[in-house]
Design a protein around this motif. Structure first.
Motif: not given
Length: 281
Positions: A59, A55-57, A175, A169-171
């Motif tokens: 990065w 997810a963008a947050r 990540y 990340s959600g993953s």
């Protein structure tokens, strides 16, 4: 921390000590770490198409961790050049949980209790023993000790940054794949620039060992990142550092480094301290 998570972190501890030993075995540290970092990048790029994109947050954490990892590799190479494996590895790894406990309280709001405080005190005592063992009246090699301690600070920094990043990340697999792909670029790029046309000739004799180290490195950290999505940062970091004992055994068995009763006691204090921090989790 569930038994499954604990088992994953213990496997990570063994594989982590293994890849560090392989890196130490290669005399030219830049060659060894170029293969390990570059191999990690290849594994990350090969895995990335088959896992979820972070997810963008996540990065900012991922990119920040990549920068910290560059400093980590540089300091780890220096500590391995200056000190023996059985000393540099325990100092670097043993100092990290102490700092992670503080950083996790500040940035992840995971506040340690009395057990963690006792664990920190014992770990500090054990760390001092490992650092100063075997001097026999000689002055401490502060350059070697300082490099190992600085390595521990970078370990603590990327542990907390990645713990927050992988949760955002959600993953976990996404990540770790992209982290490996990004963080491993700098060292091979520098090595190619430094060696110019001699790069392949320098790397070829150690390619198999270095790439095995890369695979172990990715597996070890991937397991830790997954565990950080299911448990608090400090106990995961503490349990991971049971690799200290594995590293000390490797140093004694494969590198013929004396272990000795004082280092056994010091390592035991580290393990008890880590156990108390684990109980705190």
């Amino acid at each position: 921390m569930t038994p499954t998570v604990a088992a994953a972190v213990l496997v990570a501890a063994v594989t982590h000590a293994g890849w560090n030993a392989l890196a130490h075995r290669i005399t030219d540290k830049l060659v060894g770490f170029t293969l390990i970092a570059g191999g990690g990048t290849l594994i990350g790029l090969a895995t990335a198409p088959f896992v979820a994109f972070p997810a963008a947050r996540a990065w900012p954490y991922l990119l920040g961790s990549a920068v910290i990892h560059i400093a980590y590799y540089a300091l780890l190479m220096r500590s391995f050049r200056l000190g023996d494996f059985g000393q540099a590895y325990p100092i670097a790894r043993g100092s990290a949980p102490l700092v992670v406990t503080v950083l996790a309280a500040l940035f992840a709001h995971e506040v340690p209790d009395g057990w963690a405080a006792a664990g920190i005190a014992l770990s500090c005592a054990g760390l001092t023993g490992v650092a100063l063992w075997g001097l026999r009246g000689q002055r401490p090699d502060w350059a070697a000790i300082g490099a190992a301690l600085a390595t521990g600070m970078t370990i603590a920094a990327y542990t907390v940054v990645d713990g927050l990043g992988v949760r955002a990340s959600g993953s976990a697999t996404g990540y770790i794949a992209w982290l490996m792909a990004v963080e491993g670029l700098a060292l091979p790029t520098y090595a190619v620039w430094r060696w110019r046309g001699d790069t392949v000739a320098r790397l070829r004799p150690f390619a198999a060992v270095g790439l095995l180290g890369a695979a172990l490195s990715v597996a070890a950290y991937g397991l830790v990142l997954w565990a950080q999505t299911r448990a608090e940062l400090a106990p995961v970091a503490a349990l991971r550092e049971s690799s200290i004992i594995v590293g000390a055994i490797i140093g004694a068995v494969f590198f013929k480094e004396r272990f000795g009763a004082p280092r056994i006691v010091a390592a035991g204090l580290l393990v008890v301290g880590i156990g108390l921090m684990l109980r705190a989790g």
